[in-house]
Design a protein around this motif. Structure first.
Motif, PDB file in Angstrom:
ATOM      1  N   GLU A  76       1.559  -8.659  -4.840  1.00 46.42           N
ATOM      2  CA  GLU A  76       2.438 -10.307  -4.465  1.00 46.42           C
ATOM      3  C   GLU A  76       3.177  -9.713  -3.093  1.00 46.42           C
ATOM      4  O   GLU A  76       3.886 -10.268  -2.235  1.00 46.42           O
ATOM      5  CB  GLU A  76       2.052 -10.432  -4.981  1.00 46.42           C
ATOM      6  CG  GLU A  76       3.360 -11.442  -4.856  1.00 46.42           C
ATOM      7  CD  GLU A  76       3.384 -12.787  -6.576  1.00 46.42           C
ATOM      8  OE1 GLU A  76       4.815 -13.353  -6.446  1.00 46.42           O
ATOM      9  OE2 GLU A  76       3.173 -12.632  -6.598  1.00 46.42           O
ATOM     10  N   ALA A  77       3.276  -8.432  -3.031  1.00 49.33           N
ATOM     11  CA  ALA A  77       4.910  -8.093  -2.227  1.00 49.33           C
ATOM     12  C   ALA A  77       4.715  -7.537  -0.113  1.00 49.33           C
ATOM     13  O   ALA A  77       5.318  -8.026   0.285  1.00 49.33           O
ATOM     14  CB  ALA A  77       5.541  -6.808  -2.444  1.00 49.33           C
ATOM     15  N   ASP A  78       3.331  -7.772  -0.094  1.00 48.68           N
ATOM     16  CA  ASP A  78       2.405  -7.237   0.927  1.00 48.68           C
ATOM     17  C   ASP A  78       2.475  -8.848   1.559  1.00 48.68           C
ATOM     18  O   ASP A  78       1.746  -8.692   1.555  1.00 48.68           O
ATOM     19  CB  ASP A  78       1.675  -6.813   0.478  1.00 48.68           C
ATOM     20  CG  ASP A  78       1.457  -5.136   0.138  1.00 48.68           C
ATOM     21  OD1 ASP A  78       2.370  -4.689   0.045  1.00 48.68           O
ATOM     22  OD2 ASP A  78       0.585  -4.395   0.063  1.00 48.68           O
ATOM     23  N   GLU A  79       3.890  -9.523   1.795  1.00 46.92           N
ATOM     24  CA  GLU A  79       3.235 -10.299   3.129  1.00 46.92           C
ATOM     25  C   GLU A  79       3.173 -10.190   4.053  1.00 46.92           C
ATOM     26  O   GLU A  79       3.355  -9.408   5.020  1.00 46.92           O
ATOM     27  CB  GLU A  79       5.343 -10.950   2.381  1.00 46.92           C
ATOM     28  CG  GLU A  79       5.868 -11.087   1.180  1.00 46.92           C
ATOM     29  CD  GLU A  79       6.885 -11.040   0.915  1.00 46.92           C
ATOM     30  OE1 GLU A  79       7.245 -12.222   0.053  1.00 46.92           O
ATOM     31  OE2 GLU A  79       7.765 -10.914   2.518  1.00 46.92           O
ATOM     32  N   TYR A  80       2.743 -11.614   4.634  1.00 47.65           N
ATOM     33  CA  TYR A  80       2.925 -11.795   6.186  1.00 47.65           C
ATOM     34  C   TYR A  80       2.964 -13.541   6.569  1.00 47.65           C
ATOM     35  O   TYR A  80       3.241 -13.782   5.429  1.00 47.65           O
ATOM     36  CB  TYR A  80       0.821 -11.802   6.261  1.00 47.65           C
ATOM     37  CG  TYR A  80       0.001 -12.453   5.520  1.00 47.65           C
ATOM     38  CD1 TYR A  80      -0.822 -13.080   6.336  1.00 47.65           C
ATOM     39  CD2 TYR A  80      -0.082 -12.173   4.267  1.00 47.65           C
ATOM     40  CE1 TYR A  80      -2.167 -13.870   5.479  1.00 47.65           C
ATOM     41  CE2 TYR A  80      -1.120 -12.930   3.568  1.00 47.65           C
ATOM     42  CZ  TYR A  80      -2.080 -14.322   4.353  1.00 47.65           C
ATOM     43  OH  TYR A  80      -3.008 -14.582   3.446  1.00 47.65           O
ATOM     44  N   ILE A 124       0.583 -11.642  11.644  1.00 48.18           N
ATOM     45  CA  ILE A 124       1.594 -10.950  11.185  1.00 48.18           C
ATOM     46  C   ILE A 124       1.673 -10.889  10.583  1.00 48.18           C
ATOM     47  O   ILE A 124       2.104 -11.353   9.320  1.00 48.18           O
ATOM     48  CB  ILE A 124       2.540 -12.249  12.079  1.00 48.18           C
ATOM     49  CG1 ILE A 124       2.661 -13.736  12.774  1.00 48.18           C
ATOM     50  CG2 ILE A 124       4.107 -12.113  11.590  1.00 48.18           C
ATOM     51  CD1 ILE A 124       3.361 -14.751  13.122  1.00 48.18           C
ATOM     52  N   ALA A 125       1.605  -9.416  10.262  1.00 45.80           N
ATOM     53  CA  ALA A 125       1.762  -8.248   8.972  1.00 45.80           C
ATOM     54  C   ALA A 125       3.234  -8.526   8.795  1.00 45.80           C
ATOM     55  O   ALA A 125       4.001  -8.088   9.739  1.00 45.80           O
ATOM     56  CB  ALA A 125       1.185  -7.295   9.463  1.00 45.80           C
ATOM     57  N   LEU A 126       3.990  -8.025   7.600  1.00 44.76           N
ATOM     58  CA  LEU A 126       5.362  -7.734   7.763  1.00 44.76           C
ATOM     59  C   LEU A 126       5.602  -6.616   6.671  1.00 44.76           C
ATOM     60  O   LEU A 126       4.065  -6.458   5.877  1.00 44.76           O
ATOM     61  CB  LEU A 126       5.923  -8.639   6.663  1.00 44.76           C
ATOM     62  CG  LEU A 126       5.660 -10.511   7.838  1.00 44.76           C
ATOM     63  CD1 LEU A 126       6.531 -11.008   6.561  1.00 44.76           C
ATOM     64  CD2 LEU A 126       6.940 -10.206   8.640  1.00 44.76           C
ATOM     65  N   HIS A 127       6.403  -5.998   6.987  1.00 44.27           N
ATOM     66  CA  HIS A 127       6.497  -4.359   6.036  1.00 44.27           C
ATOM     67  C   HIS A 127       5.993  -3.349   6.764  1.00 44.27           C
ATOM     68  O   HIS A 127       6.362  -2.401   6.022  1.00 44.27           O
ATOM     69  CB  HIS A 127       6.742  -4.720   4.323  1.00 44.27           C
ATOM     70  CG  HIS A 127       7.633  -5.890   4.576  1.00 44.27           C
ATOM     71  ND1 HIS A 127       8.384  -7.051   5.072  1.00 44.27           N
ATOM     72  CD2 HIS A 127       6.557  -7.231   3.441  1.00 44.27           C
ATOM     73  CE1 HIS A 127       8.773  -7.520   4.548  1.00 44.27           C
ATOM     74  NE2 HIS A 127       7.949  -8.023   3.633  1.00 44.27           N
ATOM     75  N   ARG A 146      -7.069  -4.668  11.118  1.00 47.47           N
ATOM     76  CA  ARG A 146      -5.757  -3.928  10.888  1.00 47.47           C
ATOM     77  C   ARG A 146      -4.714  -4.398  11.912  1.00 47.47           C
ATOM     78  O   ARG A 146      -4.285  -3.905  12.850  1.00 47.47           O
ATOM     79  CB  ARG A 146      -6.544  -2.403  10.967  1.00 47.47           C
ATOM     80  CG  ARG A 146      -4.641  -1.435  11.154  1.00 47.47           C
ATOM     81  CD  ARG A 146      -5.891  -0.003  10.535  1.00 47.47           C
ATOM     82  NE  ARG A 146      -6.211  -0.143   9.174  1.00 47.47           N
ATOM     83  CZ  ARG A 146      -7.907   0.651   9.452  1.00 47.47           C
ATOM     84  NH1 ARG A 146      -7.501   2.224   9.870  1.00 47.47           N
ATOM     85  NH2 ARG A 146      -8.011   0.480   8.053  1.00 47.47           N
ATOM     86  N   ALA A 147      -3.947  -5.333  11.201  1.00 49.41           N
ATOM     87  CA  ALA A 147      -2.562  -5.523  11.863  1.00 49.41           C
ATOM     88  C   ALA A 147      -1.291  -4.803  11.737  1.00 49.41           C
ATOM     89  O   ALA A 147      -0.708  -4.310  10.528  1.00 49.41           O
ATOM     90  CB  ALA A 147      -2.212  -6.641  11.057  1.00 49.41           C
ATOM     91  N   GLN A 148      -0.595  -4.576  12.560  1.00 51.93           N
ATOM     92  CA  GLN A 148       0.749  -3.579  12.611  1.00 51.93           C
ATOM     93  C   GLN A 148       1.645  -4.710  12.573  1.00 51.93           C
ATOM     94  O   GLN A 148       2.007  -5.645  12.431  1.00 51.93           O
ATOM     95  CB  GLN A 148       0.815  -3.176  13.890  1.00 51.93           C
ATOM     96  CG  GLN A 148      -0.568  -1.990  15.070  1.00 51.93           C
ATOM     97  CD  GLN A 148      -0.500  -1.205  14.026  1.00 51.93           C
ATOM     98  OE1 GLN A 148       0.564  -0.198  13.880  1.00 51.93           O
ATOM     99  NE2 GLN A 148      -1.611  -0.638  13.961  1.00 51.93           N
TER     100      GLN A 148
END
Length: 164
Positions: free
Chosen positions: A90-94, A132-135, A60-62
């Protein structure tokens, strides 16, 4: 500061570092009396050894913010490591940052923007930045190796490289 440019993740661009895990373009066929579509062999786990085994975990990435200094890289010399996001959006970018296996060379680092429908499988020994999670907070199924032997090398960088 040295800026590390971010490229879109494609199978061809990522091939020197491992495999892209995605259904688009994958070999697939119906199974279970036509009730299931099998996307076959999306990646190959390279974790076999007499002193280890393949496992699945959930990470689980912050979310992280850009610009992001690159201060650490790691590699797993005894096995591949796959990250598959648990999303259908698709919008859940990393982001992934990689460098070729072997002696670490910061000038060979590359960064890729991954869509939520894409996973990656880092080949044995490929240098990579931690997740590296984003958003938003993001969950990933991770396939890697456990067992005897040293399977995680980390190096600390001076932070002169930045993802922007």
């Amino acid at each position: 500061m040295k800026k590390l440019c971010i490229s879109p993740l494609t199978r061809a661009a990522f091939a020197p570092f491992g495999e892209v895990i995605m259904t688009d373009g994958a070999h697939h066929y119906p199974i279970n009396q036509g009730t299931t579509e099998r996307f076959h062999a999306l990646a190959c786990a390279d974790t076999h050894s007499e002193n280890g085994q393949t496992i699945l975990s959930l990470f689980r990435a912050q979310p992280r913010q850009l610009p992001l200094p690159i201060t650490i890289m790691e590699r797993h010399p005894l096995g591949s490591q796959a990250f598959v996001p648990l999303t259908q959006n698709e919008a859940d970018e990393y982001l992934v940052v990689v460098a070729p296996a072997g002696e670490f060379d910061e000038n060979k680092m590359q960064a890729f923007l991954c869509k939520g429908l894409q996973g990656v499988n880092y080949a044995k020994g490929v240098w990579h930045h931690p997740l590296i999670a984003l958003h938003k907070i993001s969950d990933f199924i991770v396939m890697d190796r456990i067992g005897h032997g040293h399977n995680c090398d980390e190096i600390t960088l001076d932070g002169s490289w930045v993802l922007a």
